[in-house]
Design an enzyme around this catalytic site. Structure first.
Site, PDB file in Angstrom:
ATOM      1  N   LYS A 251      43.573  34.836  43.040  1.00  0.00           N
ATOM      2  CA  LYS A 251      44.115  36.017  43.686  1.00  0.00           C
ATOM      3  C   LYS A 251      43.487  37.309  43.180  1.00  0.00           C
ATOM      4  CE  LYS A 251      48.730  34.086  43.493  1.00  0.00           C
ATOM      5  NZ  LYS A 251      50.029  34.239  42.817  1.00  0.00           N
TER       6      LYS A 251
ATOM      7  N   GLU B 209      34.143  38.847  42.777  1.00  0.00           N
ATOM      8  CA  GLU B 209      35.015  38.417  41.674  1.00  0.00           C
ATOM      9  C   GLU B 209      35.678  39.608  40.993  1.00  0.00           C
ATOM     10  OE1 GLU B 209      36.750  36.464  40.345  1.00  0.00           O
ATOM     11  OE2 GLU B 209      35.926  34.483  40.013  1.00  0.00           O
ATOM     12  N   ASP B 210      36.838  39.357  40.406  1.00  0.00           N
ATOM     13  CA  ASP B 210      37.519  40.402  39.653  1.00  0.00           C
ATOM     14  C   ASP B 210      36.916  40.544  38.253  1.00  0.00           C
ATOM     15  OD1 ASP B 210      38.422  37.881  38.935  1.00  0.00           O
ATOM     16  OD2 ASP B 210      40.550  38.397  38.907  1.00  0.00           O
TER      17      ASP B 210
ATOM     18  N   ASP C 137      34.879  36.011  32.663  1.00  0.00           N
ATOM     19  CA  ASP C 137      35.332  35.898  31.276  1.00  0.00           C
ATOM     20  C   ASP C 137      34.495  34.797  30.618  1.00  0.00           C
ATOM     21  OD1 ASP C 137      37.128  36.452  29.142  1.00  0.00           O
ATOM     22  OD2 ASP C 137      38.390  34.775  29.719  1.00  0.00           O
TER      23      ASP C 137
HETATM   24  P1  IMP Z   1      36.792  32.217  33.452  1.00  0.00           P
HETATM   25  O1  IMP Z   1      35.606  33.141  33.644  1.00  0.00           O
HETATM   26  O2  IMP Z   1      36.623  30.862  34.033  1.00  0.00           O
HETATM   27  O3  IMP Z   1      37.243  32.202  32.022  1.00  0.00           O
HETATM   28  O4  IMP Z   1      38.031  32.755  34.251  1.00  0.00           O
HETATM   29  C1  IMP Z   1      38.097  34.002  34.754  1.00  0.00           C
HETATM   30  C2  IMP Z   1      39.491  34.203  35.289  1.00  0.00           C
HETATM   31  O5  IMP Z   1      40.424  34.337  34.210  1.00  0.00           O
HETATM   32  C3  IMP Z   1      39.521  35.496  36.056  1.00  0.00           C
HETATM   33  O6  IMP Z   1      39.224  35.301  37.421  1.00  0.00           O
HETATM   34  C4  IMP Z   1      40.922  35.983  35.799  1.00  0.00           C
HETATM   35  O7  IMP Z   1      41.798  35.443  36.753  1.00  0.00           O
HETATM   36  C5  IMP Z   1      41.273  35.439  34.427  1.00  0.00           C
HETATM   37  N1  IMP Z   1      41.025  36.447  33.375  1.00  0.00           N
HETATM   38  C6  IMP Z   1      40.044  36.474  32.459  1.00  0.00           C
HETATM   39  N2  IMP Z   1      40.127  37.550  31.663  1.00  0.00           N
HETATM   40  C7  IMP Z   1      41.191  38.246  32.108  1.00  0.00           C
HETATM   41  C8  IMP Z   1      41.800  39.501  31.684  1.00  0.00           C
HETATM   42  O8  IMP Z   1      41.366  40.213  30.765  1.00  0.00           O
HETATM   43  N3  IMP Z   1      42.889  39.875  32.407  1.00  0.00           N
HETATM   44  C9  IMP Z   1      43.404  39.155  33.443  1.00  0.00           C
HETATM   45  N4  IMP Z   1      42.871  38.006  33.860  1.00  0.00           N
HETATM   46  C10 IMP Z   1      41.766  37.559  33.193  1.00  0.00           C
HETATM   47 MG    MG Z   2      39.338  35.442  39.502  1.00  0.00          MG
END
Ligand code: IMP
Ligand code: MG
Length: 188
Positions: A50, A106-107, A110
């Site tokens: 989302k 993407e938002d 991470d």
């Molecule tokens: P990753 O890159 O697979 O670890 O996952 C990324 C997802 O984790 C993002 O799309 C967010 O939904 C969530 N996420 C990672 N860091 C944050 C943060 O600082 N705040 C809120 N959500 C985060």
């Molecule tokens: Mg995301």
């Protein structure tokens, strides 16, 4: 944490990291870049729900060439912080992407695990091209080698909320990016 309680909710907002105006300015530039690069080509903006819904809503309005929008939802399942895990697509795209130049919106990137799985999946469907634009990038947290083609803001290793990003499903509606404050210390 009971974020339905206004006081608890407000105490979770530590400080503004990126203001509404800064986001607006950066999105204007990104929209122009997309408009310049994709003019005359079938363009599909894909948002991974989302978290990216707010960014997509503003970004698509900064794009002034024809484009279509689609959504997918991905859930990651990881035991602790181990790098092995799997990503399940809980809602798939409606478009046949083989006919489009696709930009994943993407938002935040991470660890990069979710996005790298989504990229693998979409590449297998042979889009005309595939690129990634992310609002935020936390490169210090990466466990999977992955770089966005366009990143609006690079941030340090902080947990951030707002502008689509949540903690326990709250704070997505903040118009800016803030640092989350653990406050009482209890987990959501
Ligand atoms: P990753 O890159 O697979 O670890 O996952 C990324 C997802 O984790 C993002 O799309 C967010 O939904 C969530 N996420 C990672 N860091 C944050 C943060 O600082 N705040 C809120 N959500 C985060
Ligand atoms: Mg995301």
């Amino acid at each position: 944490m009971n974020f339905a309680d206004p006081e608890t909710y407000r105490s979770g907002i530590n400080r503004v990291l990126i203001s509404e105006d800064e986001i607006k300015e950066a999105i204007k530039k990104a929209g122009k870049m997309i408009s310049d690069s994709y003019d005359g080509r079938p363009l599909l903006l894909v948002s991974v729900l989302k978290g990216a819904f707010v960014f997509l809503a503003d970004l698509c309005r900064a794009v002034d060439v024809p484009c279509e929008i689609d959504f997918m939802e991905a859930k990651s399942y990881y035991a602790d912080t181990k790098s092995s895990g799997s990503v399940a697509i809980t809602m798939d795209l409606k478009h046949d992407i083989s006919k489009y130049h696709v930009i994943i919106v993407e938002d935040i990137i991470d660890t990069g695990r979710t996005l790298s799985e989504v990229i693998k999946l979409l590449k297998a469907r042979e889009p005309l091209s595939l690129r990634v634009i992310t609002l935020l990038d936390k490169p210090s947290r990466r466990v999977v080698e992955l770089e966005a083609d366009y990143s609006l803001f690079t941030i340090p290793d902080l947990f951030v909320i707002g502008y689509g990003l949540d903690y326990g499903e709250y704070y997505r509606n903040l118009p800016y990016i803030a640092e989350y404050s653990e406050g009482g210390g209890e987990d959501a």
